[in-house]
Scaffold this motif. Sequence first.
Motif, PDB file in Angstrom:
ATOM      1  N   ALA A 108      81.398  22.701  55.858  1.00 30.19           N
ATOM      2  CA  ALA A 108      81.213  21.552  54.975  1.00 30.19           C
ATOM      3  C   ALA A 108      82.578  21.191  54.395  1.00 30.19           C
ATOM      4  CB  ALA A 108      80.235  21.900  53.853  1.00 30.19           C
ATOM      5  N   PRO A 109      82.872  19.904  54.219  1.00 36.53           N
ATOM      6  CA  PRO A 109      84.163  19.513  53.647  1.00 36.53           C
ATOM      7  C   PRO A 109      84.386  20.181  52.289  1.00 36.53           C
ATOM      8  CG  PRO A 109      83.026  17.604  54.540  1.00 36.53           C
ATOM      9  CD  PRO A 109      82.049  18.734  54.573  1.00 36.53           C
ATOM     10  N   GLY A 110      85.619  20.613  52.043  1.00 39.08           N
ATOM     11  CA  GLY A 110      85.939  21.268  50.787  1.00 39.08           C
ATOM     12  C   GLY A 110      86.496  22.666  50.989  1.00 39.08           C
ATOM     13  N   ARG A 111      86.593  23.412  49.911  1.00 39.30           N
ATOM     14  CA  ARG A 111      87.196  24.742  49.946  1.00 39.30           C
ATOM     15  C   ARG A 111      86.160  25.822  50.265  1.00 39.30           C
ATOM     16  NH1 ARG A 111      90.367  26.317  44.908  1.00 39.30           N
ATOM     17  NH2 ARG A 111      88.508  25.531  43.853  1.00 39.30           N
ATOM     18  N   HIS A 112      86.614  26.830  51.006  1.00 36.78           N
ATOM     19  CA  HIS A 112      85.753  27.944  51.408  1.00 36.78           C
ATOM     20  C   HIS A 112      86.511  29.258  51.238  1.00 36.78           C
ATOM     21  CE1 HIS A 112      82.647  25.406  53.367  1.00 36.78           C
ATOM     22  NE2 HIS A 112      83.672  24.582  53.518  1.00 36.78           N
ATOM     23  N   GLY A 113      85.883  30.200  50.560  1.00 38.15           N
ATOM     24  CA  GLY A 113      86.472  31.519  50.419  1.00 38.15           C
ATOM     25  C   GLY A 113      86.455  32.273  51.736  1.00 38.15           C
ATOM     26  N   THR A 132      68.319  43.385  48.561  1.00 39.42           N
ATOM     27  CA  THR A 132      68.154  42.062  49.167  1.00 39.42           C
ATOM     28  C   THR A 132      68.944  41.969  50.461  1.00 39.42           C
ATOM     29  OG1 THR A 132      67.908  41.034  46.983  1.00 39.42           O
ATOM     30  CG2 THR A 132      68.416  39.579  48.831  1.00 39.42           C
ATOM     31  N   MET A 133      68.244  41.682  51.565  1.00 39.63           N
ATOM     32  CA  MET A 133      68.908  41.524  52.851  1.00 39.63           C
ATOM     33  C   MET A 133      69.412  40.088  52.967  1.00 39.63           C
ATOM     34  SD  MET A 133      68.585  44.529  54.223  1.00 39.63           S
ATOM     35  CE  MET A 133      68.798  44.359  56.006  1.00 39.63           C
ATOM     36  N   GLU A 134      70.679  39.937  53.283  1.00 41.99           N
ATOM     37  CA  GLU A 134      71.251  38.605  53.361  1.00 41.99           C
ATOM     38  C   GLU A 134      72.085  38.451  54.633  1.00 41.99           C
ATOM     39  OE1 GLU A 134      74.896  37.888  50.875  1.00 41.99           O
ATOM     40  OE2 GLU A 134      74.106  39.632  49.804  1.00 41.99           O
ATOM     41  N   PRO A 135      72.255  37.200  55.104  1.00 45.90           N
ATOM     42  CA  PRO A 135      73.070  36.967  56.306  1.00 45.90           C
ATOM     43  C   PRO A 135      74.496  37.478  56.110  1.00 45.90           C
ATOM     44  CG  PRO A 135      71.811  35.003  55.732  1.00 45.90           C
ATOM     45  CD  PRO A 135      71.650  35.956  54.593  1.00 45.90           C
ATOM     46  N   GLY A 136      74.973  38.229  57.102  1.00 43.76           N
ATOM     47  CA  GLY A 136      76.320  38.781  57.008  1.00 43.76           C
ATOM     48  C   GLY A 136      76.456  39.943  56.056  1.00 43.76           C
ATOM     49  N   GLY A 137      75.349  40.378  55.461  1.00 43.59           N
ATOM     50  CA  GLY A 137      75.398  41.448  54.476  1.00 43.59           C
ATOM     51  C   GLY A 137      75.844  42.780  55.037  1.00 43.59           C
ATOM     52  N   SER A 201      80.336  29.810  52.083  1.00 44.79           N
ATOM     53  CA  SER A 201      79.912  28.407  51.995  1.00 44.79           C
ATOM     54  C   SER A 201      80.639  27.634  50.906  1.00 44.79           C
ATOM     55  CB  SER A 201      78.403  28.326  51.736  1.00 44.79           C
ATOM     56  OG  SER A 201      78.073  28.958  50.503  1.00 44.79           O
ATOM     57  N   GLY A 202      81.186  28.338  49.904  1.00 46.87           N
ATOM     58  CA  GLY A 202      81.823  27.670  48.781  1.00 46.87           C
ATOM     59  C   GLY A 202      83.188  28.231  48.468  1.00 46.87           C
ATOM     60  N   ALA A 203      83.793  27.682  47.418  1.00 42.15           N
ATOM     61  CA  ALA A 203      85.146  28.074  47.028  1.00 42.15           C
ATOM     62  C   ALA A 203      85.153  29.399  46.276  1.00 42.15           C
ATOM     63  CB  ALA A 203      85.765  26.986  46.160  1.00 42.15           C
ATOM     64  N   ASP A 204      86.211  30.161  46.479  1.00 45.36           N
ATOM     65  CA  ASP A 204      86.460  31.407  45.756  1.00 45.36           C
ATOM     66  C   ASP A 204      87.197  31.052  44.459  1.00 45.36           C
ATOM     67  OD1 ASP A 204      87.316  33.855  44.825  1.00 45.36           O
ATOM     68  OD2 ASP A 204      88.239  34.487  46.718  1.00 45.36           O
ATOM     69  N   ASP A 205      86.638  31.440  43.300  1.00 46.85           N
ATOM     70  CA  ASP A 205      87.314  31.140  42.032  1.00 46.85           C
ATOM     71  C   ASP A 205      88.461  32.105  41.748  1.00 46.85           C
ATOM     72  OD1 ASP A 205      86.178  33.499  41.093  1.00 46.85           O
ATOM     73  OD2 ASP A 205      84.763  32.507  39.744  1.00 46.85           O
ATOM     74  N   ASP A 209      84.164  38.907  39.628  1.00 45.42           N
ATOM     75  CA  ASP A 209      83.738  40.054  40.433  1.00 45.42           C
ATOM     76  C   ASP A 209      82.276  39.877  40.843  1.00 45.42           C
ATOM     77  OD1 ASP A 209      86.154  41.514  40.314  1.00 45.42           O
ATOM     78  OD2 ASP A 209      85.672  42.170  38.278  1.00 45.42           O
ATOM     79  N   PRO A 210      81.872  40.352  42.015  1.00 44.29           N
ATOM     80  CA  PRO A 210      82.749  41.037  42.959  1.00 44.29           C
ATOM     81  C   PRO A 210      83.326  40.142  44.051  1.00 44.29           C
ATOM     82  CG  PRO A 210      80.490  41.324  43.635  1.00 44.29           C
ATOM     83  CD  PRO A 210      80.444  40.480  42.376  1.00 44.29           C
ATOM     84  N   GLY A 211      82.831  38.875  44.169  1.00 43.87           N
ATOM     85  CA  GLY A 211      83.230  38.069  45.324  1.00 43.87           C
ATOM     86  C   GLY A 211      83.722  36.670  45.033  1.00 43.87           C
ATOM     87  N   GLY A 212      84.080  36.377  43.788  1.00 44.45           N
ATOM     88  CA  GLY A 212      84.647  35.079  43.483  1.00 44.45           C
ATOM     89  C   GLY A 212      83.660  33.932  43.455  1.00 44.45           C
ATOM     90  N   MET A 213      82.360  34.233  43.360  1.00 40.16           N
ATOM     91  CA  MET A 213      81.334  33.191  43.281  1.00 40.16           C
ATOM     92  C   MET A 213      81.440  32.210  44.458  1.00 40.16           C
ATOM     93  SD  MET A 213      79.667  33.946  40.467  1.00 40.16           S
ATOM     94  CE  MET A 213      78.810  32.452  39.984  1.00 40.16           C
ATOM     95  N   SER A 214      81.736  32.741  45.638  1.00 40.11           N
ATOM     96  CA  SER A 214      82.028  31.869  46.772  1.00 40.11           C
ATOM     97  C   SER A 214      80.826  31.541  47.653  1.00 40.11           C
ATOM     98  CB  SER A 214      83.155  32.460  47.627  1.00 40.11           C
ATOM     99  OG  SER A 214      82.934  33.825  47.886  1.00 40.11           O
ATOM    100  N   GLY A 215      79.654  31.980  47.275  1.00 39.73           N
ATOM    101  CA  GLY A 215      78.453  31.527  47.961  1.00 39.73           C
ATOM    102  C   GLY A 215      78.059  32.329  49.191  1.00 39.73           C
ATOM    103  N   THR A 216      77.211  31.708  49.988  1.00 38.73           N
ATOM    104  CA  THR A 216      76.614  32.346  51.161  1.00 38.73           C
ATOM    105  C   THR A 216      77.652  32.671  52.232  1.00 38.73           C
ATOM    106  OG1 THR A 216      74.613  31.059  50.747  1.00 38.73           O
ATOM    107  CG2 THR A 216      74.810  32.068  52.916  1.00 38.73           C
ATOM    108  N   ARG A 217      77.378  33.712  52.977  1.00 40.34           N
ATOM    109  CA  ARG A 217      78.239  34.087  54.101  1.00 40.34           C
ATOM    110  C   ARG A 217      77.808  33.268  55.327  1.00 40.34           C
ATOM    111  NH1 ARG A 217      78.874  40.663  53.206  1.00 40.34           N
ATOM    112  NH2 ARG A 217      79.026  40.538  50.926  1.00 40.34           N
TER     113      ARG A 217
END
Length: 227
Positions: A108-113, A132-137, A201-205, A209-217
């Motif tokens: 998606a256009p924009g910044r990605h961690g 919780t099982m998540e994609p790329g977990g 999926s999103g930007a790393d702030d 902690d622990p992942g910069g609020m950067s969203g889904t893998r």
Amino acid sequence: MRTLLLLTSVVALAACQSTERAADRAAEGVEDAADATATVARGAADAVEDAAGMTYSAAADLFDDDPATTAAAVVRPTTAPNAQAQGTVRFHEMDGGLMVMVSLSGLAPGRHGIHIHENAACGRGDADGDGTMEPGGAAGGHWDPLGTMDHGAATEDLDDKHLGDLGNVTARADGTAEASFTIATFPMDQSVAGHALIVHSGADDRESDPGGMSGTRVGCGVIEGRM
């Protein structure tokens, strides 16, 4: 009376034969189902092997194309909804630090961690340890061999970040992202090979902690070292 007994015997025999035929058909059905399950399982295993072969072959191609590349990851979409991230991330481990070269599409256009994670795996998994099982977990948390337990920017001092914190790349309107940068503080006694490269999926702030609020893998690739 003899006629009635004979008729009863015939009916009983017919019922018995019918039951045997039904049992035979049921057994055949179970065998067919087992064969079908085995075929599906073999097919799934073959698909996994084929996918792994594609990944390793592609990484080998990267090494052939660029002799300076010391490690590389072929990024493919995770199972996250609408995930389409794919491309390559190359690493040059040199005296001046770690050079990172990113070439991605399907974003998606924009910044990605983008981060290096602990494990050499890209499947679903419990990354946060909360069940919780998540994609790329399966890639686990951020690679932190120095044990800082702090998330930060790639340019920060070693004791203020995970070693796997690579910051952000910016995708254009067409979903492609190209970036090249050097992490001067990267210690040369560490190797990025044998870990996973995750695209979010999103930007790393660059601080939370622990992942910069950067969203889904949304993308993942196992980092291969030059053999």
